[in-house]
Design a protein around this motif. Structure first.
Motif, PDB file in Angstrom:
ATOM      1  N   ARG A 222       0.819  -1.215   0.000  1.00 23.35           N
ATOM      2  CA  ARG A 222       0.000   0.000   0.000  1.00 23.35           C
ATOM      3  C   ARG A 222       0.852   1.264   0.000  1.00 23.35           C
ATOM      4  NH1 ARG A 222      -2.442   0.581   4.611  1.00 23.35           N
ATOM      5  NH2 ARG A 222      -1.267  -1.022   5.713  1.00 23.35           N
TER       6      ARG A 222
ATOM      7  N   ASP B 186       2.954   4.325   0.630  1.00 27.59           N
ATOM      8  CA  ASP B 186       3.258   5.116   1.820  1.00 27.59           C
ATOM      9  C   ASP B 186       2.482   4.631   3.037  1.00 27.59           C
ATOM     10  OD1 ASP B 186       4.967   6.629   0.298  1.00 27.59           O
ATOM     11  OD2 ASP B 186       3.545   8.276  -0.018  1.00 27.59           O
ATOM     12  N   GLU B 187       1.287   4.058   2.816  1.00 35.39           N
ATOM     13  CA  GLU B 187       0.493   3.563   3.934  1.00 35.39           C
ATOM     14  C   GLU B 187       1.215   2.419   4.657  1.00 35.39           C
ATOM     15  OE1 GLU B 187      -2.593   4.534   5.253  1.00 35.39           O
ATOM     16  OE2 GLU B 187      -2.121   6.310   4.055  1.00 35.39           O
ATOM     17  N   SER B 188       1.824   1.514   3.899  1.00 34.71           N
ATOM     18  CA  SER B 188       2.577   0.419   4.512  1.00 34.71           C
ATOM     19  C   SER B 188       3.761   0.936   5.309  1.00 34.71           C
ATOM     20  CB  SER B 188       3.068  -0.558   3.432  1.00 34.71           C
ATOM     21  OG  SER B 188       2.003  -1.233   2.820  1.00 34.71           O
TER      22      SER B 188
ATOM     23  N   GLY C 181       3.921   3.858   6.594  1.00 39.81           N
ATOM     24  CA  GLY C 181       3.350   4.547   7.752  1.00 39.81           C
ATOM     25  C   GLY C 181       3.024   3.584   8.882  1.00 39.81           C
ATOM     26  N   ASP C 182       2.518   2.405   8.538  1.00 42.79           N
ATOM     27  CA  ASP C 182       2.248   1.377   9.555  1.00 42.79           C
ATOM     28  C   ASP C 182       3.538   0.995  10.271  1.00 42.79           C
ATOM     29  OD1 ASP C 182      -0.378   1.387   8.730  1.00 42.79           O
ATOM     30  OD2 ASP C 182      -0.229  -0.471   7.565  1.00 42.79           O
TER      31      ASP C 182
ATOM     32  N   ARG D 176      -3.699   2.150  13.537  1.00 39.27           N
ATOM     33  CA  ARG D 176      -3.699   2.463  12.103  1.00 39.27           C
ATOM     34  C   ARG D 176      -4.805   1.671  11.417  1.00 39.27           C
ATOM     35  NH1 ARG D 176      -0.500   6.183   9.313  1.00 39.27           N
ATOM     36  NH2 ARG D 176      -0.056   4.620   7.699  1.00 39.27           N
TER      37      ARG D 176
ATOM     38  N   ASP E   7      -6.298  -0.021   8.114  1.00 39.82           N
ATOM     39  CA  ASP E   7      -5.956  -0.529   6.785  1.00 39.82           C
ATOM     40  C   ASP E   7      -7.191  -0.380   5.899  1.00 39.82           C
ATOM     41  OD1 ASP E   7      -5.345  -1.962   4.514  1.00 39.82           O
ATOM     42  OD2 ASP E   7      -4.463  -3.667   5.567  1.00 39.82           O
ATOM     43  N   GLU E   8      -7.101   0.491   4.898  1.00 40.55           N
ATOM     44  CA  GLU E   8      -8.251   0.773   4.032  1.00 40.55           C
ATOM     45  C   GLU E   8      -8.739  -0.466   3.285  1.00 40.55           C
ATOM     46  OE1 GLU E   8     -10.080   3.494   3.908  1.00 40.55           O
ATOM     47  OE2 GLU E   8      -8.823   4.301   5.520  1.00 40.55           O
TER      48      GLU E   8
END
Length: 444
Positions: free
Chosen positions: A55, A57-59, A61-62, A179, A181-182
């Motif tokens: 994902r 930047d989301e990954s 960020g996690d 966080r 996860d979408e």
């Protein structure tokens, strides 16, 4: 919830406060709540976070979020980045299965290296309900109704006492940040579809779904434990290992006449499916020799036994060039030795089952080592005339499964040894023999 957590961990003997436990933390609400509970209870914990890079930047960020939480709480922290899409493509797996394989392999590697006593995942009871529905949809056997196991070796699931609502309430009461996860909101995954569309309807039908389901879940697991004990007893009485193969006595099927369930429970470990178990049951008292295959094994109905052997693909013929040492084919190792003149020349050495002593003057190198085939013939030691190898194997009373494993050694197109069975009379040693060749065959 902390009291329930401690009671559940103690009752199921998952871990103690002094044990070293590795928590697998994604950064989502479930794993963060698990971290808080372990920390509040004073357990000896470390944290592992897998970044699957799915994902962007989301990954990342996690990963950064979990890093900061562990730093704030002074918890030892481990992380690894995985090229999940490449692994999935190389191994013909879905993204979900690829991620699962990689993370569990890494968790085990980490636990081995750092001597962790336990690996804790954050599955809760809603996960087990969803898993049972998925297994039902996929046609699982009774084991599929046991859901997600509370304990599996070093892997423990200490949140299995709680529902998703309980986890959410604990996070809300304690002001816990996590966080989101979408991908959890997408219906592209079967589990998400069940979670978003099937479970709400079931709760409408039964507002006490979790407690009702838990009662049924406990009953099913108790019944499964009875089945497992019966299965172990069945295996003890009727299954044996012999020379690298598994033998199931045909009388084992008389225990459950007309019912293939126990047979399938056993042979599925070798890749066979339920339909094949039904076919085997129908054919078991027919003509011996019928065979069935799975991706990894061959199953043969012999006279008194069901024989299961591993399929070996590396059966290319091997050239034995005369160098002392070992050669390999399928499940076999063949050792070649050139024997000096000073060793005894007793002809009885020719008759050793796993060893052949040959007159080197009659043997031309290199030798060819291969599987036997229809049309092969040789002069069996002591017989005095030529014989088809297929007839020789029948006379030796080899099962169909055993015949699959027979190899021969050739010199200039002539069989010098049916490996592990009989040498050719033309190549035996005599009182005139001055130099010998010794071949030894053994299973890997």
């Amino acid at each position: 919830m902390l009291d329930q957590f401690l009671q559940f961990v103690s009752r199921n003997q998952l871990c103690s406060q002094s044990d070293s436990t590795l928590l697998t933390v994604s950064g989502g609400i479930d794993s963060i709540v698990m971290l808080y509970l372990f920390r509040e209870a004073g357990f000896n914990i470390s944290v592992a976070h897998a970044n699957f890079q799915l994902r962007g930047d989301e990954s990342d960020g996690d990963q950064q979020f979990v890093t900061e939480v562990c730093k704030a709480f002074n918890i030892p922290f481990f992380t690894r980045r995985f090229n999940t899409e490449e692994y999935a493509w190389e191994n013909s797996l879905s993204i979900q299965l690829a991620a699962r394989e990689m993370r569990y392999a890494w968790f085990k590697e980490l636990a081995d290296a750092k001597k962790f006593d336990h690996i804790a995942t954050a599955h809760h009871f809603d996960d087990t309900m969803e898993t049972i529905l998925l297994n039902l949809i996929r046609g699982s056997g009774v084991d599929g109704f046991s859901g997600v196991p509370i304990k599996n070796g070093r892997i423990i699931r200490p949140l299995m006492f709680a529902s998703r609502k309980q986890v959410e309430k604990y996070a809300d009461v304690h002001g816990i940040v996590w966080r989101e996860d979408e991908s959890n909101h997408s219906d592209n995954y079967q589990r998400n579809y069940i979670r978003h569309h099937v479970m709400p309807h079931l709760r409408e039908m039964n507002p006490s779904l979790e407690s009702t389901w838990r009662n049924g879940y406990d009953k099913v697991n108790q019944e499964i434990s009875i089945i497992l004990r019966a299965s172990e007893k069945w295996k003890t009485e009727y299954v044996r290992e012999f020379q690298g193969r598994t033998l199931v006595s045909k009388t084992a099927l008389d225990e459950y006449p007309g019912n293939p369930a126990m047979l399938w429970r056993f042979i599925r470990n070798f890749g066979f499916n339920f339909d094949q178990a039904c076919d085997i049951l129908r054919a078991v008292h027919g003509q011996p020799g019928k065979r069935f295959t799975s991706p990894t094994h061959l199953l043969v109905l012999d006279r008194t036994d069901i024989i299961i052997i591993e399929k070996k693909n590396e059966w290319n013929e091997v050239i034995v060039n005369g160098a002392t040492g070992a050669y390999y084919m399928g499940p076999w190792s063949l050792a070649f030795h050139s024997v000096s003149e000073t060793e005894p020349s007793d002809s009885h050495l020719n008759n050793s089952q796993d060893t052949a002593i040959l007159d080197a003057s009659n043997v031309s190198l290199p030798l060819t080592w291969r599987k036997w085939k229809a049309g092969d013939f040789f002069f069996p030691l002591g017989l005095g005339h030529r014989k088809k190898l297929s007839d020789f194997l029948v006379d030796e009373k080899l099962s169909v499964a055993d015949k699959e494993l027979v190899t021969v050694v050739e010199s200039n197109g002539n069989i010098v040894w049916v490996s592990g069975l009989r040498i050719d009379d033309r190549f035996k040693i005599t009182t005139a023999t001055t130099k010998r060749i010794r071949l030894e065959i053994s299973r890997l």
